[in-house]
Design a protein around this motif. Structure first.
Motif, mmCIF file in Angstrom:
data_model
loop_
_atom_site.group_PDB
_atom_site.id
_atom_site.type_symbol
_atom_site.label_atom_id
_atom_site.label_comp_id
_atom_site.label_asym_id
_atom_site.label_seq_id
_atom_site.Cartn_x
_atom_site.Cartn_y
_atom_site.Cartn_z
ATOM 1 N N THR A 55 0.834 -1.213 0.000
ATOM 2 C CA THR A 55 0.000 0.000 0.000
ATOM 3 C C THR A 55 0.863 1.254 0.000
ATOM 4 O O THR A 55 0.443 2.294 -0.497
ATOM 5 N N GLY A 56 2.074 1.175 0.580
ATOM 6 C CA GLY A 56 2.962 2.324 0.619
ATOM 7 C C GLY A 56 2.549 3.385 1.612
ATOM 8 O O GLY A 56 3.010 4.507 1.547
ATOM 9 N N LEU A 57 1.684 3.019 2.555
ATOM 10 C CA LEU A 57 1.246 3.976 3.565
ATOM 11 C C LEU A 57 2.310 4.119 4.650
ATOM 12 O O LEU A 57 3.152 3.238 4.823
ATOM 13 N N SER A 58 2.254 5.229 5.369
ATOM 14 C CA SER A 58 3.132 5.394 6.527
ATOM 15 C C SER A 58 2.584 4.538 7.659
ATOM 16 O O SER A 58 1.431 4.104 7.632
ATOM 17 N N ALA A 59 3.421 4.300 8.664
ATOM 18 C CA ALA A 59 3.008 3.437 9.779
ATOM 19 C C ALA A 59 1.758 3.988 10.446
ATOM 20 O O ALA A 59 0.843 3.253 10.806
ATOM 21 N N LYS A 60 1.727 5.296 10.574
ATOM 22 C CA LYS A 60 0.593 5.966 11.212
ATOM 23 C C LYS A 60 -0.688 5.739 10.412
ATOM 24 O O LYS A 60 -1.739 5.405 10.968
ATOM 25 N N GLU A 61 -0.569 5.903 9.092
ATOM 26 C CA GLU A 61 -1.741 5.746 8.232
ATOM 27 C C GLU A 61 -2.208 4.296 8.203
ATOM 28 O O GLU A 61 -3.402 4.020 8.213
ATOM 29 N N GLN A 62 -1.228 3.374 8.165
ATOM 30 C CA GLN A 62 -1.590 1.955 8.108
ATOM 31 C C GLN A 62 -2.324 1.520 9.381
ATOM 32 O O GLN A 62 -3.241 0.722 9.330
ATOM 33 N N ARG A 63 -1.903 2.068 10.503
ATOM 34 C CA ARG A 63 -2.579 1.753 11.778
ATOM 35 C C ARG A 63 -4.027 2.182 11.717
ATOM 36 O O ARG A 63 -4.930 1.442 12.134
ATOM 37 N N LEU A 64 -4.243 3.379 11.181
ATOM 38 C CA LEU A 64 -5.623 3.866 11.057
ATOM 39 C C LEU A 64 -6.395 3.028 10.048
ATOM 40 O O LEU A 64 -7.575 2.747 10.247
ATOM 41 N N LEU A 65 -5.699 2.586 9.002
ATOM 42 C CA LEU A 65 -6.349 1.781 7.968
ATOM 43 C C LEU A 65 -6.847 0.449 8.525
ATOM 44 O O LEU A 65 -7.996 0.073 8.321
#
Lengths: 86, 130
Positions: A55-65
Motif C-alpha cells: 500500500t505504501g502507507l506510513s506506519a501511522k496511516e496503516q494503523r488507522l487503515l
C-alpha cells in the motif's frame, strides 16, 4: 582536532543525504470506514488487508487503515471473507 | 474533557420507513437527553449488507456526530442493545488523525467518486510506486 571534526562531520552529512532522498509524503491516499469503495483498494479479493509494503502507507496511516477496515467489517460494510474464492 | 464522537447505527432494513424514522428520532433523543451536543446527522439510507445478520440482507445506515465528555457513551450503547431494530452499532472518537483523513477525502475524494473509480485508483497507485 581536525580528525575529530571530520569524524563528527561525516555521519551528519550522510544523514542529511538520507533525509533528502526520503520520498515526499503522499497526501493523495485516503480512506473512510463508512464507504466501501474507499476501502476496496486496500483489501484483496479474499477480503484480507493489504500489507504496508504494497500500500505504501506510513506506519501511522496503516494503523488507522487496519482499524478502519475492522470497523467496516463489524458494520457489514465490507465482508470478513469473500466467498467467491474457491 | 469534551471530545467529538461519531456513532454509526445499522437499523434493520426490512422494517417500514416510518418505523425506521421513529427509531432514528429515538436515538437522537437519547443522545440529547444524555447532555450531548448533536453536531451532524448523516443519513445514508438502505445499503446491502456484506454478509447476512440474523437473516437480514439490508441495513439502514445512520452516522451521528456529537460532542460528549464520554460518560454518556455507556448509556447510549445500552439503549442500542435494548433496541431490537438496531442490528449493529459503533461509536468512535473523531480525533486528530481521523479528522485529517476526512479532510483528505474531501480534498481528493470527490472527483474520483463521480468519474470511474477504477481509472483514478490505478493512477494514485502508480504515483505511490514512483
Amino acid at each position: 582536532m581536525s580528525t575529530v571534526s571530520r569524524n563528527t562531520k561525516r555521519p551528519t552529512q550522510r544523514f542529511a543525504q538520507m533525509a533528502q532522498k526520503k520520498p515526499v509524503k503522499n497526501q493523495v491516499v485516503f480512506f473512510d470506514y463508512r464507504d466501501e469503495r474507499k476501502l476496496k483498494r486496500f483489501i484483496n479479493e479474499q477480503g484480507k488487508i493489504i500489507p504496508r509494503r504494497i500500500t505504501g502507507l506510513s506506519a501511522k496511516e496503516q494503523r488507522l487503515l487496519t482499524k478502519s477496515i475492522k470497523w467496516a467489517r463489524h458494520l457489514a460494510i465490507i465482508p470478513f471473507v469473500s466467498d467467491e474464492v474457491r | 474533557m469534551r471530545k467529538l464522537y461519531e456513532t454509526t447505527v445499522v437499523i434493520n432494513g426490512g422494517l417500514e420507513e416510518s418505523f425506521i424514522q421513529e427509531t432514528i428520532e429515538k436515538i437522537k433523543n437519547t443522545i440529547v437527553a444524555q447532555g450531548c451536543e448533536l453536531k451532524s446527522v448523516l443519513d445514508q439510507g438502505r445499503k446491502e449488507l456484506a454478509y447476512p445478520i440474523n437473516d437480514t440482507k439490508t441495513g439502514y445506515y445512520v452516522h451521528i456526530e456529537f460532542m460528549s465528555d464520554g460518560t454518556a457513551i455507556k448509556e447510549i450503547e445500552r439503549q442500542y442493545r435494548l433496541n431490537e431494530s438496531v442490528i449493529r452499532y459503533l461509536t468512535v472518537i473523531l480525533d486528530k488523525r481521523m479528522l485529517e483523513m476526512r479532510e483528505r477525502v474531501l480534498k481528493y475524494g470527490t472527483p474520483s467518486q463521480t468519474s470511474g473509480d477504477e481509472g483514478t485508483q490505478t493512477d494514485t497507485v502508480a504515483e505511490q510506486a514512483r
